[in-house]
Design a protein around this motif. Structure first.
Motif, PDB file in Angstrom:
ATOM      1  N   GLN A 292       0.669  -1.023   0.405  1.00 50.46           N
ATOM      2  CA  GLN A 292       0.018   0.353   0.232  1.00 50.46           C
ATOM      3  C   GLN A 292       0.710   0.587  -0.110  1.00 50.46           C
ATOM      4  O   GLN A 292       0.231   2.593  -0.439  1.00 50.46           O
ATOM      5  N   LEU A 293       1.691   1.650   0.872  1.00 50.10           N
ATOM      6  CA  LEU A 293       2.907   2.319   0.993  1.00 50.10           C
ATOM      7  C   LEU A 293       3.764   2.377  -0.390  1.00 50.10           C
ATOM      8  O   LEU A 293       2.923   3.677  -0.740  1.00 50.10           O
ATOM      9  N   TYR A 294       3.631   1.909  -1.341  1.00 48.14           N
ATOM     10  CA  TYR A 294       4.824   1.940  -2.505  1.00 48.14           C
ATOM     11  C   TYR A 294       4.019   2.348  -3.360  1.00 48.14           C
ATOM     12  O   TYR A 294       3.450   3.014  -4.259  1.00 48.14           O
ATOM     13  N   CYS A 295       2.226   1.437  -3.492  1.00 46.56           N
ATOM     14  CA  CYS A 295       1.460   2.458  -4.347  1.00 46.56           C
ATOM     15  C   CYS A 295       0.690   3.097  -3.940  1.00 46.56           C
ATOM     16  O   CYS A 295      -0.325   3.647  -5.359  1.00 46.56           O
ATOM     17  N   MET A 296       0.594   3.689  -3.240  1.00 46.53           N
ATOM     18  CA  MET A 296      -0.387   5.128  -2.799  1.00 46.53           C
ATOM     19  C   MET A 296      -0.012   5.840  -3.746  1.00 46.53           C
ATOM     20  O   MET A 296      -0.691   7.153  -3.896  1.00 46.53           O
ATOM     21  N   PRO A 297       0.871   6.774  -4.236  1.00 52.40           N
ATOM     22  CA  PRO A 297       0.850   7.727  -5.100  1.00 52.40           C
ATOM     23  C   PRO A 297       0.913   7.381  -6.926  1.00 52.40           C
ATOM     24  O   PRO A 297       0.128   7.988  -7.016  1.00 52.40           O
ATOM     25  N   HIS A 298       0.487   5.982  -7.168  1.00 51.29           N
ATOM     26  CA  HIS A 298       0.314   6.002  -8.232  1.00 51.29           C
ATOM     27  C   HIS A 298      -1.505   5.615  -8.596  1.00 51.29           C
ATOM     28  O   HIS A 298      -2.042   5.522  -9.566  1.00 51.29           O
ATOM     29  N   LEU A 299      -1.933   5.540  -7.001  1.00 49.08           N
ATOM     30  CA  LEU A 299      -3.436   5.202  -7.270  1.00 49.08           C
ATOM     31  C   LEU A 299      -4.289   6.383  -5.977  1.00 49.08           C
ATOM     32  O   LEU A 299      -5.458   6.193  -6.112  1.00 49.08           O
ATOM     33  N   LEU A 300      -3.858   7.468  -5.837  1.00 52.28           N
ATOM     34  CA  LEU A 300      -4.444   8.462  -5.081  1.00 52.28           C
ATOM     35  C   LEU A 300      -5.539   9.276  -5.553  1.00 52.28           C
ATOM     36  O   LEU A 300      -6.966   9.095  -4.885  1.00 52.28           O
ATOM     37  N   PRO A 301      -6.166   9.181  -6.965  1.00 51.76           N
ATOM     38  CA  PRO A 301      -7.155   9.629  -7.496  1.00 51.76           C
ATOM     39  C   PRO A 301      -8.840   8.491  -6.310  1.00 51.76           C
ATOM     40  O   PRO A 301      -9.661   8.855  -6.651  1.00 51.76           O
ATOM     41  N   MET A 302      -8.726   7.399  -7.095  1.00 54.06           N
ATOM     42  CA  MET A 302      -9.027   5.856  -6.409  1.00 54.06           C
ATOM     43  C   MET A 302      -9.243   6.121  -5.149  1.00 54.06           C
ATOM     44  O   MET A 302     -10.561   5.990  -4.440  1.00 54.06           O
ATOM     45  N   TYR A 303      -8.365   6.429  -3.614  1.00 54.83           N
ATOM     46  CA  TYR A 303      -9.144   7.347  -2.644  1.00 54.83           C
ATOM     47  C   TYR A 303      -9.182   8.364  -2.649  1.00 54.83           C
ATOM     48  O   TYR A 303     -10.095   9.446  -1.412  1.00 54.83           O
ATOM     49  N   GLN A 408      -2.349   8.747 -14.583  1.00 51.85           N
ATOM     50  CA  GLN A 408      -2.166   8.247 -15.850  1.00 51.85           C
ATOM     51  C   GLN A 408      -0.874   7.365 -16.338  1.00 51.85           C
ATOM     52  O   GLN A 408      -0.913   6.458 -17.893  1.00 51.85           O
ATOM     53  N   ASN A 409       0.587   7.762 -15.705  1.00 49.54           N
ATOM     54  CA  ASN A 409       0.829   7.979 -16.498  1.00 49.54           C
ATOM     55  C   ASN A 409       1.821   6.437 -15.555  1.00 49.54           C
ATOM     56  O   ASN A 409       3.147   6.136 -16.273  1.00 49.54           O
ATOM     57  N   SER A 410       1.230   5.750 -14.774  1.00 57.32           N
ATOM     58  CA  SER A 410       1.703   4.929 -13.576  1.00 57.32           C
ATOM     59  C   SER A 410       1.490   2.891 -14.492  1.00 57.32           C
ATOM     60  O   SER A 410       0.437   3.234 -15.148  1.00 57.32           O
ATOM     61  N   GLY A 418      -5.188  -2.192 -14.878  1.00 58.76           N
ATOM     62  CA  GLY A 418      -5.514  -2.567 -16.639  1.00 58.76           C
ATOM     63  C   GLY A 418      -4.568  -1.478 -17.341  1.00 58.76           C
ATOM     64  O   GLY A 418      -6.317  -0.740 -17.234  1.00 58.76           O
ATOM     65  N   VAL A 419      -5.142  -1.154 -18.639  1.00 61.23           N
ATOM     66  CA  VAL A 419      -5.068  -0.087 -18.865  1.00 61.23           C
ATOM     67  C   VAL A 419      -6.718   0.385 -19.793  1.00 61.23           C
ATOM     68  O   VAL A 419      -6.139   1.506 -19.954  1.00 61.23           O
ATOM     69  N   ASP A 420      -7.474  -0.490 -19.978  1.00 61.78           N
ATOM     70  CA  ASP A 420      -8.430   0.718 -20.558  1.00 61.78           C
ATOM     71  C   ASP A 420      -9.144   1.130 -19.519  1.00 61.78           C
ATOM     72  O   ASP A 420     -10.085   2.234 -18.917  1.00 61.78           O
ATOM     73  N   PHE A 421      -9.186   0.655 -18.129  1.00 63.96           N
ATOM     74  CA  PHE A 421      -9.875   1.399 -16.500  1.00 63.96           C
ATOM     75  C   PHE A 421      -8.713   2.364 -16.122  1.00 63.96           C
ATOM     76  O   PHE A 421      -9.935   3.638 -15.856  1.00 63.96           O
ATOM     77  N   VAL A 422      -7.410   2.315 -16.373  1.00 66.35           N
ATOM     78  CA  VAL A 422      -6.693   3.895 -16.112  1.00 66.35           C
ATOM     79  C   VAL A 422      -6.967   4.755 -16.999  1.00 66.35           C
ATOM     80  O   VAL A 422      -7.224   5.718 -16.545  1.00 66.35           O
ATOM     81  N   GLN A 423      -6.655   4.457 -17.986  1.00 71.82           N
ATOM     82  CA  GLN A 423      -7.244   5.810 -19.217  1.00 71.82           C
ATOM     83  C   GLN A 423      -9.082   6.048 -18.841  1.00 71.82           C
ATOM     84  O   GLN A 423      -8.689   6.633 -18.667  1.00 71.82           O
ATOM     85  N   HIS A 424      -9.835   5.262 -18.698  1.00 72.79           N
ATOM     86  CA  HIS A 424     -11.035   5.819 -18.529  1.00 72.79           C
ATOM     87  C   HIS A 424     -10.386   6.653 -17.696  1.00 72.79           C
ATOM     88  O   HIS A 424     -11.443   7.685 -16.980  1.00 72.79           O
ATOM     89  N   PHE A 425     -10.675   5.942 -15.976  1.00 74.79           N
ATOM     90  CA  PHE A 425     -10.549   6.610 -15.139  1.00 74.79           C
ATOM     91  C   PHE A 425     -10.181   7.739 -14.545  1.00 74.79           C
ATOM     92  O   PHE A 425     -10.632   9.003 -14.022  1.00 74.79           O
ATOM     93  N   THR A 426      -9.022   8.433 -15.209  1.00 73.78           N
ATOM     94  CA  THR A 426      -8.266   9.060 -15.210  1.00 73.78           C
ATOM     95  C   THR A 426      -8.472  10.223 -15.953  1.00 73.78           C
ATOM     96  O   THR A 426      -8.731  11.231 -15.180  1.00 73.78           O
ATOM     97  N   GLN A 427      -9.188   9.554 -17.518  1.00 70.66           N
ATOM     98  CA  GLN A 427      -9.641  10.759 -17.850  1.00 70.66           C
ATOM     99  C   GLN A 427     -10.674  11.700 -17.378  1.00 70.66           C
ATOM    100  O   GLN A 427     -11.172  12.947 -17.260  1.00 70.66           O
ATOM    101  N   THR A 428     -11.587  10.297 -16.784  1.00 69.84           N
ATOM    102  CA  THR A 428     -13.042  11.205 -15.847  1.00 69.84           C
ATOM    103  C   THR A 428     -12.000  12.553 -15.020  1.00 69.84           C
ATOM    104  O   THR A 428     -12.998  12.924 -14.477  1.00 69.84           O
TER     105      THR A 428
END
Length: 452
Positions: A292-303, A408-410, A418-428
């Motif tokens: 969780q510590l490692y991934c935190m900055p990569h996934l912050l918009p989900m939190y 988006q760049n992670s 998956g690429v499709d979810f990350v692309q769509h979610f970060t665009q939103t």
């Protein structure tokens, strides 16, 4: 209930209609009431919904930066499928049968942006690794003596809180609104959202509720339903409830902390506990936390998915700002709770009450499993004091644009979801930032209108 039991219940009770809903990217429930015939006919074939529900924002404004759907696709129907295991009745709506749905059908997930389907995928990975995950989300929210119309008429200004003053853990304030208070506890429990605790928090009209922990998907379902259920129950009492992360700059924000633990497949052993360890943490727990510590900055918009989320993530506001962990430390991003074997768990303190529970829980579980898969070492020492001052492992992104761009760049985010979810979610999320960036706030008017 299985399909035979549901059908028997519907027929034996002469049920004329049922209600169902699914959560969009923002965690907003979208659904409808349908006839019993349509319900029964669609159990295998699914129910068509215009896929604009994943092509517009929380205010029903169509995105202009999407590949998944848009004017270029013609906004076709996509099939969602009711999950019969989510059956419950709505006690404040004449006990109408209610179900949750998602886009995981017989041919797999038809909408990569569907949050519930995404979480189901992560849960499947967890089970394949031999673990049973338990989760629970807790929520804080503010209550006002307002209606949807009065809020519009007042332009969301000068709102009247349910009660005045800073009355955290107050028996007096809840007793003064006992009809509403006990309706919340009793009706939510009847709605199969069992409440472990309900009390006031510090602030005018603010409550906090902890939902009992359970299996991951059911926990996320209950968290999603909790927010809408509270709003509906509040409305019955002439009260408007808000789950904004920070509605007022001078008051504390509203958290949506996530509690979690991994258990043996038969649920007999808490795999996070080790009585021989200094902090009662097993090696598995440490790997999960390190993930969780490692991934935190990569996934912050989900939190932290909204512009407003980051108004809460500021120093001294009971919300974290640094990538830290500690044992029973409420100033860190991750808090280890180790008071007993059965209750040893990890609390992820970043999420506010504005989160989409499916996505926040998916982020927590996936990043924890990432740490286990990669056998990450917990090389970061626990923060014993003020977590706001411990910036040795970095700080959280301070705004939605930076957080969404990083995700988006992670490559880590794409590996996990998956690429499709990350692309769509970060665009939103980047769309959300653009809507904010072009708006003119009251702060700007008051500061610049006359003087510049």
């Amino acid at each position: 209930m299985d399909q035979e039991q549901v059908i028997a219940y519907i027929k034996e009770n002469n049920i004329p209609k049922v209600k169902f809903a699914f959560a969009d990217v923002d965690g907003v429930l979208r659904g409808k009431v349908i006839s019993t015939k349509k319900f029964l006919d669609g159990l295998k074939t699914g129910y068509g919904f215009c896929d604009v529900v994943f092509g517009w924002d929380s205010n029903d404004v169509c995105y202009d930066n999407m590949e998944l759907t848009g004017w270029h696709t013609g906004y076709p129907d996509k099939l969602c499928y009711i999950d019969l295991s989510t059956f419950r009745t709505v006690p404040w709506q004449d006990n109408i049968p209610f179900f949750l749905a998602d886009y995981s059908g017989p041919h797999g997930n038809t909408v990569p942006a569907d949050p519930r389907s995404l979480l189901k995928k992560i849960i499947s990975e967890c089970k394949s690794m031999g673990y049973h995950a338990e989760f629970a989300q807790e929520f804080e929210w503010f209550n006002f003596k307002e209606t949807p119309q009065s809020l519009q008429d007042k332009n969301f200004a000068n709102m009247e809180p349910l009660t005045p003053g800073m009355f955290g853990y107050s028996i007096l304030r809840t007793s003064q609104n006992s009809d509403f208070y006990y309706d919340l506890f009793n009706l939510l429990t009847q709605f199969n959202i069992p409440i472990e605790g309900l009390h006031t928090e510090t602030g005018p009209g603010v409550y906090e509720a902890a939902i009992e922990h359970c299996e991951t998907l059911a926990a996320a379902d209950k968290a999603v339903l909790f927010k809408t259920a509270v709003k509906e129950i509040a409305s019955k009492h002439g009260i408007a409830a808000t789950f904004m992360a920070k509605w007022n700059q001078n008051l504390p924000g509203c958290s949506g902390h996530i509690h979690q633990s991994l258990w043996s497949e038969d649920q007999s052993e808490n795999l996070f506990y080790d009585g021989t360890d200094e902090n009662k943490m097993s090696e598995l727990h440490k790997q999960y936390l390190a993930g969780q510590l490692y991934c935190m900055p990569h996934l912050l918009p989900m939190y932290a998915p909204t512009i407003n989320s980051y108004k809460r993530l500021v120093e001294g506001a009971w919300a974290p700002t640094t990538i830290t962990w500690g044992v029973d430390n409420r100033t860190t991003a991750l808090r280890v709770i180790n008071t007993s074997i059965g209750y040893t768990r990890l609390e992820t303190r970043i999420p506010g009450s504005d989160t989409n529970p499916y996505l926040a829980i998916a982020a927590a579980l996936a990043s924890g499993l990432y740490g286990i898969k990669n056998k990450l070492k917990l090389n970061i020492a626990p923060t014993a004091g003020n977590g706001y001052q411990d910036k040795s492992n970095g700080s959280l992104h301070a705004n939605l644009f930076d957080a969404a761009t990083a995700m988006q760049n992670s490559s880590v985010a794409k590996e996990l979801f998956g690429v499709d979810f990350v692309q769509h979610f970060t665009q939103t999320r980047l769309w959300e930032h653009r809507q904010y960036a072009k708006s003119v706030s009251d702060w700007e008017l008051k500061r610049y209108f006359e003087i510049v």
